[in-house]
Design a protein around this motif. Structure first.
Motif, PDB file in Angstrom:
ATOM      1  N   ASP A  60     -56.376  48.471 117.256  1.00 56.13           N
ATOM      2  CA  ASP A  60     -56.243  48.303 115.743  1.00 56.13           C
ATOM      3  C   ASP A  60     -56.104  46.508 115.981  1.00 56.13           C
ATOM      4  O   ASP A  60     -55.793  45.982 114.778  1.00 56.13           O
ATOM      5  CB  ASP A  60     -55.392  48.879 114.957  1.00 56.13           C
TER       6      ASP A  60
ATOM      7  N   TRP B  51     -65.493  40.564 118.748  1.00 54.68           N
ATOM      8  CA  TRP B  51     -64.843  41.957 118.508  1.00 54.68           C
ATOM      9  C   TRP B  51     -65.590  42.410 117.357  1.00 54.68           C
ATOM     10  O   TRP B  51     -65.163  41.960 116.318  1.00 54.68           O
ATOM     11  CB  TRP B  51     -63.426  41.897 118.465  1.00 54.68           C
TER      12      TRP B  51
ATOM     13  N   ARG C 168     -67.353  49.000 125.389  1.00 54.45           N
ATOM     14  CA  ARG C 168     -67.900  49.724 124.308  1.00 54.45           C
ATOM     15  C   ARG C 168     -67.064  50.864 123.998  1.00 54.45           C
ATOM     16  O   ARG C 168     -66.976  51.990 124.704  1.00 54.45           O
ATOM     17  CB  ARG C 168     -69.313  50.088 124.630  1.00 54.45           C
TER      18      ARG C 168
ATOM     19  N   SER D  59     -70.512  61.986 124.564  1.00 57.60           N
ATOM     20  CA  SER D  59     -71.357  61.032 124.275  1.00 57.60           C
ATOM     21  C   SER D  59     -71.125  59.723 125.530  1.00 57.60           C
ATOM     22  O   SER D  59     -71.941  59.136 125.926  1.00 57.60           O
ATOM     23  CB  SER D  59     -71.624  60.317 123.056  1.00 57.60           C
TER      24      SER D  59
ATOM     25  N   ASP E 243     -76.025  53.215 130.548  1.00 59.76           N
ATOM     26  CA  ASP E 243     -75.657  52.557 129.523  1.00 59.76           C
ATOM     27  C   ASP E 243     -74.506  51.575 129.710  1.00 59.76           C
ATOM     28  O   ASP E 243     -74.460  50.373 129.261  1.00 59.76           O
ATOM     29  CB  ASP E 243     -75.617  53.170 128.196  1.00 59.76           C
TER      30      ASP E 243
ATOM     31  N   THR F 221     -58.220  47.097 111.183  1.00 59.00           N
ATOM     32  CA  THR F 221     -58.899  45.959 111.898  1.00 59.00           C
ATOM     33  C   THR F 221     -58.576  44.579 111.377  1.00 59.00           C
ATOM     34  O   THR F 221     -58.846  43.646 111.927  1.00 59.00           O
ATOM     35  CB  THR F 221     -60.404  46.098 112.117  1.00 59.00           C
TER      36      THR F 221
ATOM     37  N   THR G 280     -72.775  44.497 108.021  1.00 60.91           N
ATOM     38  CA  THR G 280     -73.554  44.188 109.436  1.00 60.91           C
ATOM     39  C   THR G 280     -73.906  45.539 109.820  1.00 60.91           C
ATOM     40  O   THR G 280     -74.790  45.532 110.829  1.00 60.91           O
ATOM     41  CB  THR G 280     -72.187  43.685 110.478  1.00 60.91           C
ATOM     42  N   ARG G 281     -73.427  46.597 109.352  1.00 64.67           N
ATOM     43  CA  ARG G 281     -73.672  47.966 109.856  1.00 64.67           C
ATOM     44  C   ARG G 281     -74.933  48.554 108.926  1.00 64.67           C
ATOM     45  O   ARG G 281     -75.775  49.530 109.498  1.00 64.67           O
ATOM     46  CB  ARG G 281     -72.754  48.826 109.850  1.00 64.67           C
TER      47      ARG G 281
ATOM     48  N   PRO H  55     -81.877  54.480 126.111  1.00 61.64           N
ATOM     49  CA  PRO H  55     -80.298  54.637 126.404  1.00 61.64           C
ATOM     50  C   PRO H  55     -79.700  55.458 125.863  1.00 61.64           C
ATOM     51  O   PRO H  55     -80.169  56.138 124.764  1.00 61.64           O
ATOM     52  CB  PRO H  55     -79.691  53.158 125.682  1.00 61.64           C
ATOM     53  N   ALA H  56     -78.663  56.254 126.114  1.00 62.37           N
ATOM     54  CA  ALA H  56     -77.922  57.377 125.631  1.00 62.37           C
ATOM     55  C   ALA H  56     -77.152  56.884 124.193  1.00 62.37           C
ATOM     56  O   ALA H  56     -76.949  57.785 123.451  1.00 62.37           O
ATOM     57  CB  ALA H  56     -77.306  57.911 126.839  1.00 62.37           C
ATOM     58  N   THR H  57     -76.790  55.783 124.399  1.00 55.50           N
ATOM     59  CA  THR H  57     -75.776  55.262 123.416  1.00 55.50           C
ATOM     60  C   THR H  57     -76.090  53.837 123.106  1.00 55.50           C
ATOM     61  O   THR H  57     -76.768  53.194 123.730  1.00 55.50           O
ATOM     62  CB  THR H  57     -74.403  55.484 123.638  1.00 55.50           C
ATOM     63  N   GLY H  58     -75.522  53.437 121.852  1.00 55.60           N
ATOM     64  CA  GLY H  58     -75.693  51.691 121.642  1.00 55.60           C
ATOM     65  C   GLY H  58     -76.838  51.392 120.662  1.00 55.60           C
ATOM     66  O   GLY H  58     -77.565  52.230 120.508  1.00 55.60           O
TER      67      GLY H  58
ATOM     68  N   TYR I  14     -73.169  59.095 115.482  1.00 54.19           N
ATOM     69  CA  TYR I  14     -71.842  59.327 116.225  1.00 54.19           C
ATOM     70  C   TYR I  14     -72.264  59.749 117.688  1.00 54.19           C
ATOM     71  O   TYR I  14     -71.545  59.570 118.362  1.00 54.19           O
ATOM     72  CB  TYR I  14     -71.206  60.252 115.542  1.00 54.19           C
ATOM     73  N   ILE I  15     -73.267  60.781 117.986  1.00 52.16           N
ATOM     74  CA  ILE I  15     -73.673  60.987 118.804  1.00 52.16           C
ATOM     75  C   ILE I  15     -74.102  59.976 119.808  1.00 52.16           C
ATOM     76  O   ILE I  15     -73.826  59.875 121.073  1.00 52.16           O
ATOM     77  CB  ILE I  15     -74.671  62.616 118.915  1.00 52.16           C
ATOM     78  N   PHE I  16     -75.091  59.021 119.225  1.00 54.96           N
ATOM     79  CA  PHE I  16     -75.670  58.083 119.974  1.00 54.96           C
ATOM     80  C   PHE I  16     -74.683  56.771 120.033  1.00 54.96           C
ATOM     81  O   PHE I  16     -75.272  55.745 120.483  1.00 54.96           O
ATOM     82  CB  PHE I  16     -77.090  57.739 119.324  1.00 54.96           C
ATOM     83  N   ALA I  17     -73.679  57.009 119.336  1.00 50.89           N
ATOM     84  CA  ALA I  17     -72.694  55.646 119.164  1.00 50.89           C
ATOM     85  C   ALA I  17     -73.524  54.539 118.829  1.00 50.89           C
ATOM     86  O   ALA I  17     -73.261  53.347 119.457  1.00 50.89           O
ATOM     87  CB  ALA I  17     -72.192  55.335 120.640  1.00 50.89           C
TER      88      ALA I  17
ATOM     89  N   PRO J  27     -73.773  51.865 116.081  1.00 52.24           N
ATOM     90  CA  PRO J  27     -73.006  51.145 115.036  1.00 52.24           C
ATOM     91  C   PRO J  27     -73.469  50.860 113.677  1.00 52.24           C
ATOM     92  O   PRO J  27     -73.510  49.831 113.195  1.00 52.24           O
ATOM     93  CB  PRO J  27     -72.503  50.042 115.482  1.00 52.24           C
TER      94      PRO J  27
ATOM     95  N   TYR K 103     -71.642  55.854 111.658  1.00 51.74           N
ATOM     96  CA  TYR K 103     -70.544  55.819 112.870  1.00 51.74           C
ATOM     97  C   TYR K 103     -69.304  55.022 112.240  1.00 51.74           C
ATOM     98  O   TYR K 103     -68.247  55.384 112.638  1.00 51.74           O
ATOM     99  CB  TYR K 103     -71.185  55.016 114.001  1.00 51.74           C
TER     100      TYR K 103
ATOM    101  N   THR L 166     -65.801  57.105 112.372  1.00 57.12           N
ATOM    102  CA  THR L 166     -64.851  56.814 113.087  1.00 57.12           C
ATOM    103  C   THR L 166     -63.615  56.096 111.840  1.00 57.12           C
ATOM    104  O   THR L 166     -62.436  56.418 112.264  1.00 57.12           O
ATOM    105  CB  THR L 166     -64.849  55.524 113.847  1.00 57.12           C
TER     106      THR L 166
ATOM    107  N   TYR M  69     -61.655  59.366 111.141  1.00 58.72           N
ATOM    108  CA  TYR M  69     -60.797  59.775 111.944  1.00 58.72           C
ATOM    109  C   TYR M  69     -59.660  58.829 112.261  1.00 58.72           C
ATOM    110  O   TYR M  69     -58.259  58.991 112.328  1.00 58.72           O
ATOM    111  CB  TYR M  69     -61.317  59.806 113.372  1.00 58.72           C
TER     112      TYR M  69
END
Lengths: 572, 315
Positions: free
Chosen positions: A78, A234, A262, A269, A278, B82, B92-93, B162-165, B258-261, B263, B267, B271, B274
């Motif tokens: 956080d 960040w 990351r 995942s 990755d 944050t 941005t997302r 790539p698997a994620t990102g 979420y699975i592929f992370a 952003p 996602y 998050t 959570y």
């Protein structure tokens, strides 16, 4: 500290409490906070011998400079302010990257200076003097000196987060004879105080922030330290980018040009990201991660159970509210302990990944471990007897209570299994699903009967003073850092011995006695010590290396400290 | 114009209800929202400050009015977790999610249109049966299963993607396309099966219209008839379904991101849930809901362009 689901979430909610706590998930475990099989102490460390995993993540080759490394983290933090934000294993890695800790935990359980030139105390441990190394500057050009240490310590003392852990601190001032030194005066002897300076969970005061940044008040999002890497960007839940500090005070370090962290919350995942290339290195937190990587010979994998761990790990357990009806009757708490099958819980809910039996806060092999008399194997006949005795005294009714769980599926699975075990011996147990934000609040104010929980990781048991002390027991409805509200004067007496005694034998005896008192009072129904680790591509070197600036090997990364990114390098 | 005006009024009303419901989320939370936002260690001063800041001491609709005024100016509040602006983060997302949705729909349409037309040319022929069978097979696969299979094959096993990102297009266009490929395919798979079925059915019906028979009688080629005469009037239902499918796609994006992370908004929302970052969840819900409503409004606007008969009917 809390719900066995997710350390970060627990820490996020626990504010005051988080100052000296570590939370892990029942499903996933902690990294820095968890130790699998041993412990250490301030002055000695006769721990379990290390395994043949000693060289994993440690290279004898000459480091190669350059390259950008990508690491998959298990959670997001956080913010970067050690006085305001709640850090778990992820936070500690970030902290070791952007900041430096004043001290470092050694593999004999003692503390050596790191950013500090020296950490000294007077004869009765009431005055501690921390002297800054000469010539070190923060990333913003501010000097690191005695005044900077004082500024950090006083900020910590005022913070709601870390303040409770520093109640014994009377004053902090720059030494009149040495501007590089800060003198901390305590109300009473504080023998293991230096373990708070190693930057472990609950030791966020160890990390030095630029006084100018503290004044600006934006450390949470714009951290400025003395560390090997400088903060670049960040984006929460996306990435943290840092670049090499070209004027780092340790000559020739760091080796990497940059690191990109990351957060990938889903453990599968994260594993996929690693296998797909990755990321180069990840935190492996779930039972599936651990089982998969242990079977993969192409991956460098190290867990907390493969090495000698210094300090105290975090067990997963059921925390009982000792003033709540009907569990305030110790016979029922005994019945819960007798009815709980630790082996079955671990085998079913954690696929066998985790260490048991657990009879106290310290695992076998730890210097503080002792035979407590806690029933680590189920005895349902005995449990039924105790329940029946209670029923007879209470008009024949069944003892009914609620066990709390967060909605996390793996946690619920564990709690549901325990519910069945307890109902089988005559309890009437209902499950309460509680949102994480409410979970800690309810525990703090005593609005619960029994909660699944995880806590207590620290380099020295003294860090648990505030959680176990009778002084922190509050009335129901009022805040109580002693969440279990277990008032035992004998425990308090032993905690004082642990804090003030300079005789390590006495300290060990005191904490062993506390462990036995827990087995008698039963505020905690123990389950297991989780296993977690780090998986790395073979090209990443020295990710498990920890050493003092002078090159002396320190305690490993699972010993209540985190990986030192300053040592990392990439093979061509 | 009257039609557009009526739709705009309806759009505004729906958006208003959406924002009220979204704002109501925070009111439904048990306990004091200020303490939930700040955590149990919040000082009375901080609690009072956040209550003042969120107008929690005012009646519900006064609170809502202040909040609505804020979001109309792009002020969704500050994430308590944050300490960053929720509005800025959403901004941005949003492009990330939009890119994945867009690419997935381009893929789905690019595959489903030819398949739908081919199937309609010879109903119950071999090709039609193969396409129909394939569509049913694909429809029966949940997106998370598709995602896992794709990751295993194309990322973990073959290392093609790539698997994620996510890589920003400005940073590396090729890597950007690679990073959105698997998430987009995952979403496209579910859509294309529906689109094929819908287009096939409508094309079959269109091909039996009189004007098609006239075109055939005039000796026009089959491909010309299919593409110039039959295709456009057959896309009416397809457009409706595509618009409505946005809702399912957004839901799918939550899982896929979420699975592929990745952003994106999905996602971020998951998050934030959570992490109990309520202002972030609230902001994301508003944006997603508003997006869904606006897309369907635009679909409504497309009807008259696709089929002039609807224009006349409304007039």
């Amino acid at each position: 500290m809390v719900a066995p689901m997710d350390r970060r979430k627990f820490l996020t909610g626990s504010a005051k409490a988080a100052a000296a706590v570590a939370a892990v998930g029942a499903g996933g475990s902690l990294l820095a906070a968890c130790g699998g099989s041993s412990g250490g102490s301030k002055k000695s460390a006769n721990n379990t011998p290390s395994t043949n995993a000693a060289n994993i993540g440690i290279s004898s080759e000459t480091p190669r400079a350059g390259g950008t490394l990508k690491m998959g983290m298990w959670s997001e933090i956080d913010g970067f302010d050690p006085a305001a934000n709640h850090w778990d294993a992820t936070g500690l890695i970030y902290a070791h990257t952007i900041y430096d800790a004043l001290g470092i935990l050694m593999d004999d359980g003692t503390v050596a200076p790191y950013l500090a030139k020296s950490i000294e105390h007077n004869a009765d441990y009431t005055v501690w003097t921390i002297t800054a190394r000469d010539g070190i500057k923060f990333h913003d050009g501010e000097a690191f000196d005695g005044a900077a240490i004082v500024a950090n310590v006083t900020t910590m003392q005022k913070s709601a987060l870390a303040g409770p852990a520093l109640l014994n601190l009377k004053s902090a001032a720059v030494s009149p004879s040495d501007p590089q030194a800060a003198v901390l005066t305590m109300h009473e002897s504080w023998v293991p105080f230096d373990t708070y300076l190693t930057g472990a969970i609950g030791g966020q005061m160890a990390y030095m922030v630029s006084p100018a940044a503290i004044k600006k008040g934006n450390v949470s999002t714009q951290p400025v330290g003395t560390g090997p890497f400088i903060f670049v960007e960040w984006k929460p839940n996306d990435h943290l980018s840092v670049k090499k500090n070209p004027t780092y005070w340790q000559q020739g370090k760091p080796h990497l040009d940059a690191i990109e962290f990351r957060p990938i919350a889903d453990s599968q995942s994260r594993e996929n990201a690693f296998k797909a290339g990755d990321v180069d290195i990840i935190m492996a937190t779930s039972a599936d991660n651990v089982l998969d990587f242990k079977a993969d010979k192409n991956v460098d994998f190290l867990t907390n159970t493969m090495v000698k761990v210094i300090g105290e790990p975090s067990p997963v357990f059921f925390q009982v509210n000792c003033v709540s009806e009907p569990l305030k009757d110790v016979r029922l708490r005994q019945a819960l302990a007798y009815a709980t099958d630790q082996a079955k819980l671990v085998k079913v809910a954690e696929k066998g990944v985790g260490e048991y039996p657990v009879s106290g806060p310290w695992p076998k092999g730890n210097v503080y471990h002792t035979d407590t008399g806690y029933p680590t194997t189920p005895d349902t006949a005995k449990a039924k007897q105790l329940v029946d005795a209670w029923s007879k005294d209470n008009g024949g009714k069944k003892p009914a209570f609620h066990v709390g769980s967060t909605p996390d599926p793996s946690t619920l699975q564990l709690v549901t299994l325990a519910q069945a075990m307890w109902n089988a011996v005559g309890f009437d147990v209902q499950i309460d699903q509680v949102e994480q934000a409410q979970y800690i609040t309810k525990a703090l104010v005593g609005d619960y009967d029994c909660y699944i929980w995880t806590q207590f990781a620290c380099p020295d048991p003294d860090a648990n003073y505030i959680w176990w002390s009778t002084l922190t027991v509050g009335k129901v409805g009022a805040l109580s850092l002693n969440f279990a509200r277990n008032s035992d004067e004998e425990i308090q007496k032993q905690l004082e011995i642990g804090r003030t005694s300079t005789d390590q034998t006495k300290r060990v005896a005191a904490y062993q006695e506390i462990s036995k008192l827990f087995a008698k009072d039963l505020p905690y129904i123990w389950i297991y010590f989780p296993e977690s680790g780090i998986a790395s591509s073979p090209k990443v070197q020295n990710w498990a290396k920890t050493q003092t600036p002078e090159g002396k090997p320190a305690a490993n990364i699972f010993s209540n400290q985190s990986p030192y990114t300053v040592e990392w390098w990439l093979k061509a | 114009m009257r039609f557009i005006g009526r739709r705009l009024v309806a759009l505004a009303a729906v958006l208003l209800v959406v924002t009220i419901l979204s704002y109501g989320l925070i009111s439904l939370l048990p306990g004091d929202p200020a303490i939930l936002i700040l955590g149990p260690n919040a000082t009375p001063k901080a609690v009072a400050q956040i209550r003042e800041q969120l107008h929690l001491n005012d009646p519900f609709f006064v609170q809502y009015w202040h909040w609505l005024g804020g979001i109309l100016h792009g002020d969704f509040g500050i994430s308590y977790l944050t300490k960053q602006s929720v509005g800025h983060t959403l901004l941005t997302r949003l492009p990330v999610t939009l890119e994945i949705l867009l690419v997935s729909q381009v893929m789905a349409l690019a595959i489903s249109i030819p398949l739908g037309i081919i199937s309609a040319m010879r109903p119950n022929g071999i090709l039609d049966r193969a396409v129909t069978g394939g569509a049913f097979l694909v429809l029966s696969l949940p997106s998370f299963i598709v995602a896992v299979l794709l990751v295993y094959l194309f990322a973990v096993h073959w290392h093609f993607f790539p698997a994620t990102g996510y890589t920003n297009f400005r940073d590396d266009p090729l890597q950007n396309l690679k990073s959105v490929f698997l998430p987009a395919v995952t979403l496209a798979v579910g859509s294309l099966a529906v689109y094929v079925r819908v287009l096939r059915a409508e094309m079959i019906a269109t091909l039996q219209e009189d004007f098609v028979m006239v075109a055939r009688a005039k000796g026009l080629s089959t491909s010309y008839i299919l593409l110039r005469h039959a295709f456009r009037p057959s896309t009416f239902t397809l457009t409706t379904v595509a618009g409505l499918n946005i809702g399912a796609l957004i839901g799918g994006a939550f899982i896929v991101e979420y699975i592929f992370a990745v952003p994106g908004i999905g996602y971020y929302t998951v998050t934030s849930i959570y992490q109990r970052d309520y202002l972030a969840v609230q902001g994301a819900v508003v944006v997603v809901a508003a997006g869904f409503v606006v897309v369907n409004f635009l679909v409504d606007m497309l009807y008259p362009l696709l089929d002039p008969r609807t224009r006349h009917a409304r007039a």
